[in-house]
Design a protein around this motif. Sequence first.
Motif, PDB file in Angstrom:
ATOM      1  N   VAL A 131       0.870  -1.161   0.041  1.00 12.19           N
ATOM      2  CA  VAL A 131       0.050  -0.114   0.099  1.00 12.19           C
ATOM      3  C   VAL A 131       0.958   1.295   0.105  1.00 12.19           C
ATOM      4  CG1 VAL A 131      -1.495   1.275   1.478  1.00 12.19           C
ATOM      5  CG2 VAL A 131      -2.081  -0.914   1.048  1.00 12.19           C
ATOM      6  N   HIS A 144      -3.298   0.806  -3.843  1.00 16.23           N
ATOM      7  CA  HIS A 144      -2.739  -0.581  -3.611  1.00 16.23           C
ATOM      8  C   HIS A 144      -2.152  -1.049  -4.754  1.00 16.23           C
ATOM      9  CE1 HIS A 144      -3.243  -5.080  -3.754  1.00 16.23           C
ATOM     10  NE2 HIS A 144      -2.770  -4.921  -2.516  1.00 16.23           N
ATOM     11  N   THR A 257      -6.279  -4.512   3.211  1.00 16.56           N
ATOM     12  CA  THR A 257      -6.050  -5.401   1.890  1.00 16.56           C
ATOM     13  C   THR A 257      -5.211  -6.234   2.606  1.00 16.56           C
ATOM     14  OG1 THR A 257      -4.081  -3.842   1.539  1.00 16.56           O
ATOM     15  CG2 THR A 257      -6.101  -3.304   0.524  1.00 16.56           C
TER      16      THR A 257
END
Length: 329
Positions: A131, A144, A257
């Motif tokens: 990220v 991302h 994520t």
Amino acid sequence: MSVILGIETSCDETAAAVVEDGRKVLSSCVFSQIDVHQAFGGVVPEVAARCHLESMNAVVDEALERAGVGRRQLTAIACANGPGLVGTLLVGLSCAKALSWSWSLPLITVDHLQSHVCANYIDSDLEPPFVCLLVSGGHTQLMHFSDYSASTLLGETLDDAAGEAFDKVARLLELGYPGGPAVDRAARGGDPQAYRFPEGVVDGYDFSFSGLKTAVLRTVEKLEEPLAGRACDLAASFQDAVNRVLFKKTLAAARETGVKQVVLAGGVAANSNLRERFAELTEIDVFMPSLKYCTDNAAMVASAAHFMGNAADLSATVYSRGKKSGSRR
Ligand code: KG4
Ligand code: ZN
């Protein structure tokens, strides 16, 4: 193997660099125009373009000389062709086209924002996924990266960029130009708890800094003592509010994520307080460019050309506004 000459002229630094395989810097020369623009309190685009024109050739010569590289060892010429000031970008792109044509070398164009991200590949073994918090004078984005050239925009500022807020607040506090480093310095002598400025609450991974800037303005207007006596506390409290939200949302994005690496990029990534916050993280590997590769430079352009550049030709043009870095989630 790639040995790329990179050129950067998107704002007020004339830069050229030679980078091997995207990670090893053979030379990086930056000619800053800060002295020229200081008198105006900010960058004057026409003046900047003229300055680039005057120093471009000398900066390229110096980069090649310091790298000890001749045109026969180069494998490509790379140039950032946007976003930025159209007049200044044109100087760099014209130079890159001329060199590519006369030396029969491929021309590669790169996006200035993506090149900031690639500053993290320099002298490091970083590989996606990660990220990235990109915080510059014109942009604030959380992205991302699943691969070198595959990114998703998670969030961005809805108004001012983080660097822009630093520059505007520096002006309000009469700290001078360039504003970011001036606020950073002043904040070191101030109390971040002295004023409780709002973080600029926006849903998800988006940001907003214009309300914060207005809050600083209102506080300055209401001061009952000389500004100089409160400037350090105001700078520290403002910086704390910006960095709190940048840190919080970046960390949340990494957790959601599931990545184990966070990357900082752009001029504001040079901010000492922001770097300290991220350096304390233990559960995530944090990458940040060394200070000289946070602000505009050409090593990051040559690195970006290696990892994610676009093959271009003499019809290449420049663009002023940011293209979205990958698809928006
Ligand atoms: O990435 P950059 O060199 O140029 C753009 O692409 O915009 O970023 C410049 C921005 C300016 O707004 C400058 O004030 C800010 O980065 N900056 C800083 C610091 N050094 C530069 N902001 C906060 N703290 C710093 N130490
Ligand atoms: Zn930049």
